[in-house]
Design a protein around this motif. Structure first.
Motif, short mmCIF file in Angstrom:
data_model
loop_
_atom_site.label_atom_id
_atom_site.label_comp_id
_atom_site.label_asym_id
_atom_site.label_seq_id
_atom_site.Cartn_x
_atom_site.Cartn_y
_atom_site.Cartn_z
N SER A 282 33.14 17.34 -70.01
CA SER A 282 34.52 16.59 -69.56
C SER A 282 35.62 17.54 -69.75
CB SER A 282 34.41 15.38 -70.24
OG SER A 282 34.89 15.69 -71.75
N HIS B 94 35.11 9.83 -67.07
CA HIS B 94 35.02 8.46 -67.13
C HIS B 94 36.29 8.00 -67.42
CE1 HIS B 94 30.69 9.12 -66.57
NE2 HIS B 94 30.73 9.88 -67.58
N TYR C 52 30.77 8.33 -56.85
CA TYR C 52 31.66 8.31 -57.94
C TYR C 52 32.65 9.27 -58.16
CZ TYR C 52 32.60 8.32 -63.04
OH TYR C 52 33.27 8.36 -64.07
N MET D 117 36.59 10.28 -60.29
CA MET D 117 37.77 9.86 -61.19
C MET D 117 39.05 10.29 -60.36
SD MET D 117 37.20 8.51 -64.09
CE MET D 117 36.42 7.21 -62.97
N TYR E 124 24.81 9.31 -69.05
CA TYR E 124 25.33 10.54 -68.08
C TYR E 124 25.83 11.68 -69.07
CZ TYR E 124 26.49 6.49 -65.21
OH TYR E 124 26.32 5.13 -64.56
#
Length: 367
Positions: A127, A156, A192, A194, A361
């Protein structure tokens, strides 16, 4: 009279104006206007694909830094490109991943031989929080001129991701060599992304945002492309999909160089979106931790470019890792998977938390 960019008349211009008003000269001498080759550049893509490229420009943002870095490359100076993100950026580090393709385009189009280099600092399964922690060692120490940031399907919702992404963008923009920072937003096959969370940061810092999310979604909805034209699985582009990302980056460069997209010098804003508490976060060498004891954890190699790893010795004495340090906060980077992992208890100043290695995930990489 001719005026410079600051709006001031030069003395010879004033003399010319005086002579013109007195009738001593009939007309001003013609001034050669610099020609910008990119103003008249003719795109060769089909109308459908040209729309695809246009859709990928979420915002041009301030273009001064990227124009300066391109000019630097054109002058023959050394220019370094850096890409940080997840597995889409890592791309197997092949010649067909979007990083290699787009770096080659930059070198071929703006370079003067071998004066353009690039660093693919993508790391699968990570991430923007992990990206922020390793940014200094993995990209910033090398003082890159252009930095691409891509974590759009790895992040996320939530404060830690919001502040990490903003901290990473701000940290990159704050470097002394004033790099151009460009955000890339992707999407999964199922949609999906962000984008909303990350684009808010892009808007606040007025940086270029390239949205494959917008371009792909519009192309899928119109039937111009199918998901098979881009994806090799739920998240990753195949070679032709990676080419689409690279082509959108090339289109962005060409648009940024047009006279109409020239901007004032970039100024880092004082405003924030989610907060900048994480901006200075980085990986601490074990040697800098006071009274470090690895307990029942065996020292070993890290993951990718992460410098070290500590693994609990199963069936050994349950002796904890201990150390003392000071800081505004402590992040622990640990191996996470969707199942089969363990839990550790962490005590800081008498307060206890638990961290589970089982997370949705995750695929066995650092979290």
């Amino acid at each position: 009279a001719d005026v410079d960019q600051g709006g001031k008349c030069e003395m010879n211009d004033m003399v010319l104006l005086q002579q013109y008003l007195l009738g001593n000269i009939k007309e001003f001498p013609k001034v050669e206007v610099p020609v910008n080759e990119w103003d008249d550049y003719q795109e060769t893509a089909s109308p459908e694909m040209l729309q695809f490229y246009e859709d990928s420009i979420y915002q041009m943002g301030n273009t001064t830094r990227i124009r300066e870095k391109i000019a630097k490359a054109q002058s023959g100076e050394q220019v370094k490109l850096a890409y940080i993100g997840g597995s889409i950026t890592e791309g197997g580090r092949t010649d067909t991943c979007y990083v290699s393709r787009s770096a080659k385009y930059f070198a071929d189009t703006f370079g003067t031989g071998s004066n353009v280099s690039f660093n693919n600092a993508g790391m699968s399964g990570t991430s923007s929080l992990v990206g922020l922690l390793r940014a200094q060692n993995d990209i910033l120490n090398d003082q890159p001129d252009v930095i691409f940031i891509e974590f759009s399907v790895n992040d996320h919702p939530g404060e830690s991701y919001e502040k990490s992404f903003e901290g990473l963008v701000r940290r990159c923009l704050s470097q002394e060599n004033e790099p151009s920072v460009i955000i890339i937003i992707n999407r999964s096959k199922g949609g999906y992304s962000m984008q909303d969370q990350m684009a808010a940061v892009g808007r606040n810092y007025n940086v270029p945002v390239i949205s494959m999310d917008n371009a792909l979604t519009n192309a899928f909805n119109k039937g111009v492309l199918t998901t098979d034209d881009y994806f090799t699985d739920e998240y990753h582009p195949h070679a032709e999909g990676a080419k689409l990302i690279s082509d959108c980056i090339g289109y962005f460069y060409r648009q940024a160089l047009k006279t109409e997209n020239a901007t004032e010098p970039y100024v880092l804003p004082d405003t924030t979106v989610y907060g900048t508490e994480y901006t200075t976060a980085t990986i601490v060498p074990l040697a800098e931790l006071n009274n470090f004891n690895n307990g029942a954890f065996q020292k070993g190699n890290g993951y990718g470019t992460l410098p070290y790893g500590l693994t609990f010795a199963k069936n050994s004495a349950n002796t904890p890792i201990t150390f003392s340090t000071q800081g505004k906060g402590i992040f622990i980077v640990y191996k996470a998977n969707s199942s089969g992992m363990s839990t550790i208890k962490v005590n800081v100043n008498g307060n206890q938390s638990s961290i589970s290695g089982n997370k949705q995930y995750t695929w066995g990489g650092p979290d």
